[in-house]
Structure formats: structure tokens, C-alpha cells
Enzyme design. Structure first.
Site, PDB file in Angstrom:
ATOM      1  N   HIS A  62       0.501  -1.845   0.097  1.00  0.00           N
ATOM      2  CA  HIS A  62      -0.227   0.053  -0.209  1.00  0.00           C
ATOM      3  C   HIS A  62       1.101   1.201  -0.271  1.00  0.00           C
ATOM      4  O   HIS A  62       2.053   1.464   0.295  1.00  0.00           O
ATOM      5  CB  HIS A  62      -0.974   0.370   1.081  1.00  0.00           C
ATOM      6  CG  HIS A  62      -0.546   0.914   2.483  1.00  0.00           C
ATOM      7  ND1 HIS A  62      -0.434   1.890   3.015  1.00  0.00           N
ATOM      8  CD2 HIS A  62       0.197   0.212   3.373  1.00  0.00           C
ATOM      9  CE1 HIS A  62       0.122   1.814   3.994  1.00  0.00           C
ATOM     10  NE2 HIS A  62       0.740   0.722   4.726  1.00  0.00           N
ATOM     11  N   CYS A  63       0.461   2.487  -0.944  1.00  0.00           N
ATOM     12  CA  CYS A  63       0.885   4.018  -0.341  1.00  0.00           C
ATOM     13  C   CYS A  63      -0.091   4.743   0.079  1.00  0.00           C
ATOM     14  O   CYS A  63      -1.172   4.262   0.530  1.00  0.00           O
ATOM     15  CB  CYS A  63       1.194   3.727  -1.504  1.00  0.00           C
ATOM     16  SG  CYS A  63       0.049   4.443  -3.146  1.00  0.00           S
ATOM     17  N   ARG A  64       0.131   6.011   0.096  1.00  0.00           N
ATOM     18  CA  ARG A  64      -1.654   7.217   0.043  1.00  0.00           C
ATOM     19  C   ARG A  64      -2.551   6.873  -0.617  1.00  0.00           C
ATOM     20  O   ARG A  64      -3.361   6.949   0.070  1.00  0.00           O
ATOM     21  CB  ARG A  64      -0.495   8.483  -0.159  1.00  0.00           C
ATOM     22  CG  ARG A  64      -1.769   9.439  -0.052  1.00  0.00           C
ATOM     23  CD  ARG A  64      -0.348  11.043  -0.458  1.00  0.00           C
ATOM     24  NE  ARG A  64      -1.395  12.030  -0.306  1.00  0.00           N
ATOM     25  CZ  ARG A  64      -2.423  12.688  -1.028  1.00  0.00           C
ATOM     26  NH1 ARG A  64      -2.139  11.704  -2.368  1.00  0.00           N
ATOM     27  NH2 ARG A  64      -3.261  12.851  -1.254  1.00  0.00           N
TER      28      ARG A  64
END
Length: 98
Positions: A62-64
Site C-alpha cells: 500500500h501507499c497513499r
């Protein structure tokens, strides 16, 4: 197959253990994190040995917002990782669940 934030939340709330990777920058991780291993996207090629043991296992990344983790997913698959799942919408969508 990617993973929704709803499914991720269920798994985290249940205390399920899985290979969880955060590819945001360190300052973003310090502001808000879900307990994943932090390897910023730009460092991933140089730090692959840290997750080499995950190649044949599920990896949730995941990221932003889901863009960087989508690139990380493609990179990891090109390196032989067989079950990489991108968190759709990233931590922004996850935080909107509350």
C-alpha cells in the site's frame, strides 16, 4: 488480484498475519501507518533482499492513494513475486472508512 480497503481492515482487525509492505516515504509513514514494513518505492530495487522470502507468498502493498503501490506491484511481479496485491485507494481510502 488487488485488495479493497474493506478487506484489508477486516484482516487487520482480526489480527491476521500477512506480508504487508508500505512503499510511501518515511515522513508519510511517521504521520500515519498501518504497521506494514516500510520500504519507500525508490528504495525497493536496492532492498529486495529484505523481502526475498515473500516471493511465493501473498504480499499486500500500500501507499497513499494506490499509485505507487501499483508500480511496486508491477516491479515485484517482474522480480518473480507470484501473489502481490495492491490496496486500492491506499491509506487515504482506508482512513475514509472510519
Amino acid at each position: 488480484m488487488d485488495i479493497t480497503v474493506e478487506e484489508l481492515k477486516q484482516r487487520l482487525d482480526a489480527g491476521e498475519e500477512f506480508n504487508f509492505l508500505d512503499v510511501r516515504e518515511e515522513y508519510e509513514y511517521e504521520e500515519d501507518n498501518l504497521g506494514a514494513l516500510l520500504i519507500p518505492l525508490g528504495e525497493l530495487p536496492d532492498r529486495l533482499e529484505e523481502i526475498e522470502g515473500w516471493k511465493e507468498q501473498e504480499v499486500v502493498v500500500h501507499c497513499r492513494s494506490g499509485a505507487r503501490s501499483g508500480r511496486a506491484k508491477a516491479f515485484l511481479e517482474a522480480q518473480g513475486f507470484t501473489n502481490v496485491r495492491n490496496v486500492l485507494g491506499g491509506i487515504l481510502a482506508y482512513n475514509d472508512l472510519d
